[in-house]
Scaffold this motif. Structure first.
Motif, short mmCIF file in Angstrom:
data_model
loop_
_atom_site.label_atom_id
_atom_site.label_comp_id
_atom_site.label_asym_id
_atom_site.label_seq_id
_atom_site.Cartn_x
_atom_site.Cartn_y
_atom_site.Cartn_z
N ALA A 53 0.81 -1.07 0.05
CA ALA A 53 -0.39 -0.29 -0.09
C ALA A 53 0.93 1.27 -0.24
N GLU A 54 2.13 0.78 0.06
CA GLU A 54 3.25 2.06 1.12
C GLU A 54 4.09 2.67 -1.35
N ARG A 55 3.25 1.59 -1.89
CA ARG A 55 4.37 1.46 -3.26
C ARG A 55 3.48 2.36 -4.34
N GLU A 56 2.81 3.81 -3.79
CA GLU A 56 2.12 4.40 -5.35
C GLU A 56 2.70 4.50 -5.91
N ARG A 57 4.15 4.97 -5.76
CA ARG A 57 4.49 5.17 -7.42
C ARG A 57 6.43 4.22 -6.90
N SER A 58 6.75 3.40 -7.54
CA SER A 58 7.74 3.00 -8.16
C SER A 58 8.99 2.75 -8.37
N SER A 59 9.81 2.25 -8.62
CA SER A 59 10.91 2.10 -9.43
C SER A 59 10.84 1.76 -11.15
N GLU A 70 13.03 12.23 -6.17
CA GLU A 70 12.12 12.40 -4.41
C GLU A 70 10.67 11.94 -4.54
N GLU A 71 10.07 11.95 -5.86
CA GLU A 71 8.44 11.89 -6.15
C GLU A 71 8.19 10.96 -5.75
N VAL A 72 9.10 9.15 -6.29
CA VAL A 72 9.33 7.94 -5.54
C VAL A 72 9.86 7.48 -4.13
N VAL A 78 14.74 2.13 9.30
CA VAL A 78 16.07 2.28 9.65
C VAL A 78 16.55 3.64 9.06
N PRO A 79 17.10 5.26 10.24
CA PRO A 79 17.85 6.59 10.12
C PRO A 79 18.81 6.42 8.92
N GLY A 80 18.41 6.92 8.28
CA GLY A 80 19.20 7.19 7.41
C GLY A 80 19.45 7.08 5.85
N LEU A 81 17.86 6.41 6.08
CA LEU A 81 17.69 5.20 4.50
C LEU A 81 17.07 4.91 4.01
N ASP A 82 16.80 5.36 2.75
CA ASP A 82 15.76 5.71 1.98
C ASP A 82 15.11 4.78 1.29
N VAL A 83 13.86 4.23 0.22
CA VAL A 83 14.39 3.49 -0.96
C VAL A 83 13.63 3.34 -1.52
N VAL A 84 14.21 3.33 -2.46
CA VAL A 84 13.05 3.06 -4.14
C VAL A 84 12.41 1.88 -4.47
N PRO A 85 11.18 1.38 -4.01
CA PRO A 85 10.40 0.44 -3.91
C PRO A 85 10.22 -0.05 -5.83
N ALA A 86 10.10 -1.31 -5.37
CA ALA A 86 9.30 -2.22 -6.37
C ALA A 86 8.17 -2.35 -5.94
N THR A 87 7.78 -2.46 -7.55
CA THR A 87 6.61 -3.55 -7.51
C THR A 87 6.10 -4.50 -8.98
N GLN A 88 5.29 -4.58 -9.22
CA GLN A 88 5.09 -5.79 -10.28
C GLN A 88 5.33 -5.25 -11.37
N ASP A 89 4.64 -4.71 -11.24
CA ASP A 89 4.33 -3.46 -12.80
C ASP A 89 6.62 -3.48 -13.74
N LEU A 90 7.56 -3.78 -12.95
CA LEU A 90 8.96 -3.98 -13.32
C LEU A 90 9.05 -4.88 -13.95
N SER A 91 8.01 -5.95 -13.26
CA SER A 91 8.41 -6.89 -14.35
C SER A 91 7.91 -7.16 -16.24
N GLY A 92 7.10 -5.95 -16.71
CA GLY A 92 6.87 -5.49 -18.02
C GLY A 92 7.64 -4.52 -18.64
N ALA A 93 8.63 -4.27 -17.55
CA ALA A 93 9.72 -2.67 -17.77
C ALA A 93 10.46 -3.17 -18.81
N GLU A 94 10.99 -4.59 -18.74
CA GLU A 94 11.85 -4.83 -19.57
C GLU A 94 11.22 -5.05 -20.95
N ILE A 95 9.88 -5.42 -21.92
CA ILE A 95 9.27 -5.58 -22.76
C ILE A 95 8.39 -3.56 -22.76
N GLU A 96 8.75 -2.74 -22.20
CA GLU A 96 7.89 -1.61 -22.52
C GLU A 96 10.13 -0.10 -22.64
#
Length: 260
Positions: A53-59, A70-72, A78-96
């Protein structure tokens, strides 16, 4: 910002575990760390407690869309550690991505648009393949950290990865270097493990980190609790090994700063 891609086309070698715990250890030293989850499975995001639910936008949006870094970005526990999360949409990114002219430079361009000094180090957790996602990571990275499982086929897979690195250097990113090879899933009770470790060191020499990551139940348990092993049980053998590995990584960072 120094970018380090954590890659190996073989699955199950500890890429995500390495990314999470090295990121945590670097953050604990005061460095501002960004972990970019580029694996469609999204295990790094899950392992850092980022729910679906927290992955509204992703890599995926970073690669295929025109959003700013900054939007993703999502903050972690963990203080000092941020993440750009991934979703299953990435599985189609190779083709796109095939439809884009600069399909190998999408991540590099997205990071280049980020002008501030919000982070010191970016760790890119790559999928277990040498497709466009991993190539994007290598094009954007200053260096490569390779987790290598201590097993019979390790060197064969490593040679394929190093050949890909040479092609990336010659065509897209001449400054790409090998930060180091980290031996993972080390089992002292298995004589083959020692043999593989010796063979890797004989071939690659000082490129191989001194620290080896042992097989450790706590490392496997931590992701189910949504925290790095260094927080889940910082005294376990796996956590102590990753702390030692992070020290070696920090020792090698100054060379990357000069190159950057």
């Amino acid at each position: 910002m120094i970018c380090i891609a954590i890659a190996n086309q073989k699955g199950g070698v500890g890429k995500t575990t390495t990314a999470i715990n090295i990121g945590t250890a670097l953050a604990a030293t005061g460095k501002r760390v960004l972990l970019i989850d580029l694996d469609p499975q999204g295990n790094a995001s899950t392992g850092l407690g980022i729910g679906r639910a927290e992955r509204e936008r992703s890599s995926y949006d970073l690669l295929v869309g025109d959003v700013q870094l900054e939007e993703v970005v999502v903050s972690t526990r963990v203080p000092g550690l941020d993440v750009v999360p991934a979703t299953q949409d990435l599985s189609g990114a190779e083709i796109e991505l095939i439809e884009f002219d600069a399909r190998t430079h999408r991540l590099d361009s997205a990071l280049a648009r980020h002008a501030s000094d919000r982070w010191d180090v970016a760790l890119i957790d790559c999928p277990p393949s040498l497709g466009l996602l991993t190539i994007n990571a290598m094009v954007a990275a200053h260096a490569l950290l390779v987790p290598l499982q201590c097993e019979f086929f390790a060197l064969e897979g490593l040679s394929q990865l190093l050949s890909t690195v040479e092609r990336i250097r010659s065509r897209f990113n001449p400054g790409l270097s090998i930060l180091g090879v980290a031996l993972t899933m080390y089992d002292r009770r298995n004589r083959l493990t020692d043999q593989v470790a010796d063979d890797v060191r004989a071939v690659l020499g000082p490129v191989v980190f001194d620290t080896v990551i042992p097989r450790n139940v706590r490392l496997s348990e931590a992701p189910s609790h949504g925290v790095p092993a260094l927080i889940y049980d910082y005294r376990c053998a796996g956590s102590e090994a990753y702390i030692a590995l992070a020290r070696e990584v920090i020792d090698r960072l100054p060379k990357l700063k000069k190159a950057a």
